[in-house]
Design a protein around this motif. Structure first.
Motif, PDB file in Angstrom:
ATOM      1  N   ASP A 230      12.241  56.509  29.526  1.00  0.00           N
ATOM      2  CA  ASP A 230      13.134  57.645  29.259  1.00  0.00           C
ATOM      3  C   ASP A 230      12.297  58.827  28.772  1.00  0.00           C
ATOM      4  O   ASP A 230      11.061  58.746  28.732  1.00  0.00           O
ATOM      5  CB  ASP A 230      14.242  57.243  28.288  1.00  0.00           C
ATOM      6  CG  ASP A 230      13.696  56.928  26.894  1.00  0.00           C
ATOM      7  OD1 ASP A 230      12.498  57.220  26.654  1.00  0.00           O
ATOM      8  OD2 ASP A 230      14.456  56.373  26.076  1.00  0.00           O
ATOM      9  N   GLU A 231      12.963  59.870  28.395  1.00  0.00           N
ATOM     10  CA  GLU A 231      12.236  61.087  28.031  1.00  0.00           C
ATOM     11  C   GLU A 231      11.340  60.913  26.806  1.00  0.00           C
ATOM     12  O   GLU A 231      10.422  61.680  26.583  1.00  0.00           O
ATOM     13  CB  GLU A 231      13.241  62.217  27.758  1.00  0.00           C
ATOM     14  CG  GLU A 231      13.597  62.946  29.031  1.00  0.00           C
ATOM     15  CD  GLU A 231      14.746  63.890  28.851  1.00  0.00           C
ATOM     16  OE1 GLU A 231      14.470  65.069  28.594  1.00  0.00           O
ATOM     17  OE2 GLU A 231      15.906  63.433  28.946  1.00  0.00           O
ATOM     18  N   ILE A 277       6.959  65.356  31.664  1.00  0.00           N
ATOM     19  CA  ILE A 277       8.437  65.303  31.679  1.00  0.00           C
ATOM     20  C   ILE A 277       9.059  66.637  32.087  1.00  0.00           C
ATOM     21  O   ILE A 277      10.240  66.706  32.404  1.00  0.00           O
ATOM     22  CB  ILE A 277       9.053  64.811  30.334  1.00  0.00           C
ATOM     23  CG1 ILE A 277       8.501  65.630  29.182  1.00  0.00           C
ATOM     24  CG2 ILE A 277       8.872  63.340  30.114  1.00  0.00           C
ATOM     25  CD1 ILE A 277       9.254  65.334  27.885  1.00  0.00           C
ATOM     26  N   HIS A 278       8.251  67.666  32.114  1.00  0.00           N
ATOM     27  CA  HIS A 278       8.783  68.960  32.547  1.00  0.00           C
ATOM     28  C   HIS A 278       8.500  69.240  34.011  1.00  0.00           C
ATOM     29  O   HIS A 278       8.914  70.256  34.536  1.00  0.00           O
ATOM     30  CB  HIS A 278       8.182  70.078  31.679  1.00  0.00           C
ATOM     31  CG  HIS A 278       8.511  69.887  30.234  1.00  0.00           C
ATOM     32  ND1 HIS A 278       9.806  69.901  29.770  1.00  0.00           N
ATOM     33  CD2 HIS A 278       7.722  69.616  29.155  1.00  0.00           C
ATOM     34  CE1 HIS A 278       9.801  69.671  28.461  1.00  0.00           C
ATOM     35  NE2 HIS A 278       8.546  69.490  28.068  1.00  0.00           N
ATOM     36  N   ASN A 306       8.207  61.672  38.061  1.00  0.00           N
ATOM     37  CA  ASN A 306       9.312  62.156  37.218  1.00  0.00           C
ATOM     38  C   ASN A 306      10.594  62.214  38.033  1.00  0.00           C
ATOM     39  O   ASN A 306      10.772  63.080  38.888  1.00  0.00           O
ATOM     40  CB  ASN A 306       8.950  63.537  36.665  1.00  0.00           C
ATOM     41  CG  ASN A 306      10.029  64.066  35.752  1.00  0.00           C
ATOM     42  OD1 ASN A 306      11.142  63.531  35.708  1.00  0.00           O
ATOM     43  ND2 ASN A 306       9.702  65.128  35.014  1.00  0.00           N
ATOM     44  N   LEU A 308      13.664  62.087  36.416  1.00  0.00           N
ATOM     45  CA  LEU A 308      14.714  62.289  35.395  1.00  0.00           C
ATOM     46  C   LEU A 308      15.960  62.917  36.009  1.00  0.00           C
ATOM     47  O   LEU A 308      17.086  62.636  35.613  1.00  0.00           O
ATOM     48  CB  LEU A 308      14.174  63.178  34.264  1.00  0.00           C
ATOM     49  CG  LEU A 308      13.240  62.461  33.268  1.00  0.00           C
ATOM     50  CD1 LEU A 308      12.488  63.478  32.426  1.00  0.00           C
ATOM     51  CD2 LEU A 308      14.018  61.494  32.394  1.00  0.00           C
TER      52      LEU A 308
END
Ligand code: ADP
Length: 845
Positions: A230-231, A277-278, A306, A308
């Motif tokens: 997760d993040e 994560i970005h 990534n 997400l």
């Protein structure tokens, strides 16, 4: 609803308000007009109704009547509508793209719509004889039956079930079936079913399931560990391989991934994660150390993705690969490369790498040490440093290595040093142009200047030795010629004198001279043969001969000697041995004479026996063993080996008594072995010896020969024959003249080849006896001229017999090549000379 209508119809009054409850009851319980009076009576009894009540009841009456009228009308209308609507529904059902059917309470079809008939493939009348369970795929029948049984038992009105059915044509359909139970008078009396073909969607679902299963398995069994974070970096999922790869016993779900990183890698890992994560998508591969349950560290290569934003994942997918082994290998590779680099650096051999055109692309440190250059030669062409005389050879050799794609033979060349002089180098080229890490030809070179010097010395020494050997051979050849020529005269005259006959004493002297001369000739022949064998100049004939006759003849020579010693000479001429063989009869004769000579020499009483037998035969080849056995002094076991050595005589005292050079057996052994044969000895002291020589021959296809010398023993007569004797030695001229004229022929002498030609140009002769080595013009040259087209002689075809001092096969070959017809060795054997003259005279007559 009725309440409101009711109140509207009757209006509001006190009665109504007071009798609210009553009214309510009316409204609830009364549905038909005739029930109203009964009802009023049941609640009001027989008491008279008030006016107000009468009015009310009247109004309710009216209302109900009106209602009933309306209801009547409505019923008429709704029956019609029902019919219509039923019609409509039937049409709809028939036209529907679903199967509709009904069954009786046992499940037997009572109705199936058109679409159903079509879909199921059975004719309607056949369907109507079937039970719905008969169409269900066998393995599902039980499940389906029990499902509907339960539905009926539970009186559950509706149900839905999916199951496979088989159509008339055997085709499998997956169906989704809605079933409504129908009741009549509260009794279950059948079903109504709407069935939809869901094969396609079922298959799609199945496929999806399989594919999902497959992907799940792939991920679970992947050698890479797949983790979803997760993040915050918490593990949401990890694949099965986390156990197999890292040895964990339970999933790591819930832990923070950072708990597993090596402390030295942690900060970098966090930094990279925060950055990642970005950013959507895949990262570059990264390397970390990951902790195992035992506390060891494994090197892992990580690629993050990534996802997400992807609703099906909502995480960061991490692929981790264990690269510990690769790391180890890489480390070993670096160490090994380092080691090889050092080896090359400290090697005294030079390693140079060049391109195919000769451009130097690498030179090892020893290159500078050896050639003294202070600057690198990289980029220069290697061939510019080669000695001009060596360039071509080096290029050719290297070119070959390049073409063959491997390692060249050693190439020698001179390479220019910094000071301008040259050093001898030996190089082996290895074509590694196709090897990506090299892309060149690797030259391994070492200096051989010293070796070259030694080699030159050796070559010089060898040449000297060859020259010395040649000189020795020439000397021996000359000596033999020089000795043979006077010997010819000595033997010739001695024979002539013996033939003349003298008193006993003179005759004894003459026989002594003859015996000594014969022995001397033997010695000369032995020495000559030995020197020929030593210098490898010996060659063998391959001619047809009668081996039986050869044995008889070689034994005959020793008849008088054997008689002298009172020895018996025996011959076991085995009839199994083919008569005619192909081989070298002269050398066989020489071998036998050597062995028989020794046998007689070393035997004082008893016998000497010569025998032969076939050892083996295959196709036209045969091996024959010749044995010479005696009852002489024998040879002790410990001497069996050395008697075959040159100049070795076994026992010096005996040798002194018997004479000899000690070369006979050495020559015999060599002559045997050079022809591919073998010699063996069996001997017992004081009992006797047996020498066996086994030699290979071809079996001749020629017929059995008859001896040329039929004349032996007959009166010799050459009367009327004119013979030209070409001989430079006066003594030999004289001997020849004496012998030939004794046979009544006439002789003319020529001192050399050119004199012979002059004489033959003007006079006619029947035969020429031609010496070979003469001043001015040799016998070969003279013969060649006589036989040539430009000859001047009267009879170019005149028979010419060579007089040779040796019996070597080269001499014989040269004699025939020059055009001569035959040869006779000096000193002449009178029988031989006579028979050869006769043979060639006959040939022309
Ligand atoms: P030589 O010229 O001495 O005969 P060989 O090489 O022919 O030389 O023989 C070498 C020695 O072998 C002889 O000196 C002799 O001692 C021994 N030898 C050869 N043949 C016989 C034989 N038939 N019986 C006994 N001794 C023999």
């Amino acid at each position: 609803m009725i309440n409101i209508c009711f109140s509207i119809v009757i209006g509001t009054s006190n009665f109504f308000v007071v009798k609210n409850k009553f009214l309510y009851v009316i409204c609830c319980k009364i549905h038909k007009v005739h029930q109203l009076d009964k009802f009023i009576q049941s609640v009001w009894g027989d008491k008279p109704l008030t006016d107000e009540m009468k009015l009310f009841v009247g109004k309710v009456h009216t209302y109900y009547q009106a209602l009933e009228k309306i209801a009547e009308k409505k019923t008429e209308k709704s029956e019609e509508e029902l019919k219509l609507s039923e019609e409509r529904f039937r049409n709809m059902i028939e036209a529907a793209q679903d199967i509709f059917y009904t069954t009786d309470k046992d499940g037997n079809y009572t109705y199936v719509n058109e679409f159903g008939v079509e879909k199921l493939g059975f004719p309607l009348n056949e369907l109507l004889t079937k039970n719905y369970t008969q169409l269900i795929r066998e393995d599902y029948v039980k499940t389906v039956k029990s499902f509907y049984f339960k539905q009926v038992m539970a009186k559950q009105k509706f149900s839905y079930l999916e199951f496979p059915i088989i159509t008339k044509s055997g085709f499998e359909l997956w169906v989704g079936q809605n079933v409504q139970l129908s009741y009549s008078g509260g009794e279950y009396n059948g079903t109504q079913a709407v069935v939809r073909d869901i094969t396609v969607s079922k298959k799609a679902t199945e496929d999806l399931k399989i594919s999902e299963e497959r992907f799940r398995n792939l991920i679970q069994n992947s050698l890479d560990v797949i983790t979803v974070l997760d993040e915050q970096g918490n593990i949401m999922y990890d694949s099965f391989s986390v156990y197999t790869q890292f040895g964990y016993e339970k999933p790591l779900i819930g832990s923070s991934v950072f708990d597993f990183f090596h402390p030295d890698d942690l900060e970098r890992a966090k930094e990279q994660f925060a950055k990642h994560i970005h950013i959507k998508g895949i990262t570059e591969p990264m390397e970390y150390r990951f902790r195992t349950p035992s506390g060891d560290w494994r090197h892992v290569e990580i690629i993050g993705n990534n996802l997400l934003h992807d609703p099906s994942i909502k995480g960061i997918v991490i692929n981790s690969r264990d690269i510990t082994e690769r790391k180890k290998f890489e480390k070993a590779l670096v160490e090994s490369e380092e080691r090889f680099r050092k080896l090359v650096q400290y090697s005294t051999d030079i390693t140079t790498v060049i391109k195919a055109d000769g451009t130097i692309i690498y030179e090892s440190p020893s290159f500078f040490r050896l050639f003294g250059y202070s600057e690198s030669l990289i980029g220069k062409n290697v061939f510019n440093f080669l000695h001009a005389e060596d360039i071509q050879k080096a290029m050719t050799e290297l070119g070959r290595a390049i073409q063959m794609g491997g390692v060249s033979d050693p190439i020698e060349f001179r390479f220019k040093t910094a000071s301008g002089d040259y050093k001898y180098i030996e190089t082996i080229g290895n074509n590694l142009l196709a090897e990506p890490s090299i892309e060149g030809i690797v030259l391994n070179s070492r200096e051989i200047t010293e070796r070259k010097k030694v080699e030159k010395e050796l070559v010089r020494a060898k040449n000297q030795a060859v020259a010395a050997a040649q000189a020795k051979s020439d000397f021996l050849s000359n000596m033999s010629h020089e000795i043979r020529t006077p010997m010819n005269a000595i033997v010739g005259f001695t024979n002539l004198l013996i033939e003349k006959g003298f008193d006993k004493e003179v005759m004894e002297y003459l026989f002594s001279i003859k015996y000594s001369a014969d022995n001397l000739l033997f010695v000369i022949n032995d020495i000559l043969d030995f020197s020929k064998i030593e210098s490898g100049k010996i060659s063998f004939e391959s001619i047809d001969f009668n081996v039986h006759e050869l044995l008889e003849d070689s034994l005959k020579i020793f008849k008088s000697k054997a008689d002298e010693k009172g020895l018996e000479l025996k011959l076991d001429n085995n009839k199994d041995v083919p008569q005619m063989l192909v081989g070298d009869p002269f050398r066989l004769n020489q071998i036998l004479i050597n062995l028989i000579g020794n046998a007689i020499k070393f035997t004082n009483k008893g016998y000497v026996e010569v025998s032969m037998k076939t050892v083996s035969t295959s196709n036209n080849k045969t091996n024959i063993a010749f044995t010479v056995k005696d009852t002489g002094i024998g040879i002790a076991k410990d001497k069996h080996g050395i008697v075959f050595e040159s100049f070795n005589q076994g026992y010096t005292d005996i040798s002194r008594k018997f004479g000899g050079t000690g070369l006979g057996l050495a020559i015999t052994k060599n002559l045997t072995q050079l022809q591919g044969g073998k010699i063996s000895l069996s001997s017992t002291v004081k009992v006797g010896s047996a020498f066996t020589v086994e030699l290979p021959f071809r079996i001749s296809t020629k017929k059995v020969s008859h001896r040329d010398n039929d004349e032996v023993g007959q009166e010799k007569n050459l009367s009327g024959l004119r013979i030209l004797v070409v001989e430079d030695n006066k003594m030999n001229q004289f001997v020849a003249k004496q012998i030939i004229e004794k046979w009544n022929a006439t002789t003319t002498m020529a001192n050399n080849g050119s004199e012979a030609i002059q004489i033959l140009t003007v006079s006619n002769f029947d035969l020429v006896l031609m010496d070979l080595q003469m001043p001015e013009m040799s016998g070969y040259q003279a013969t060649e001229f006589i036989r040539s087209k430009s000859t001047t002689v009267l009879n170019p075809a005149i028979p010419i017999i060579a007089l040779t001092a040796d019996a070597f096969s080269e001499t014989k070959r040269k004699v025939f090549e020059a055009g001569m017809d035959d040869f006779v060795t000096k000193p002449f054997n009178q029988e031989e000379l006579y028979s050869k003259i006769i043979k060639h005279i006959r040939n022309i007559k």
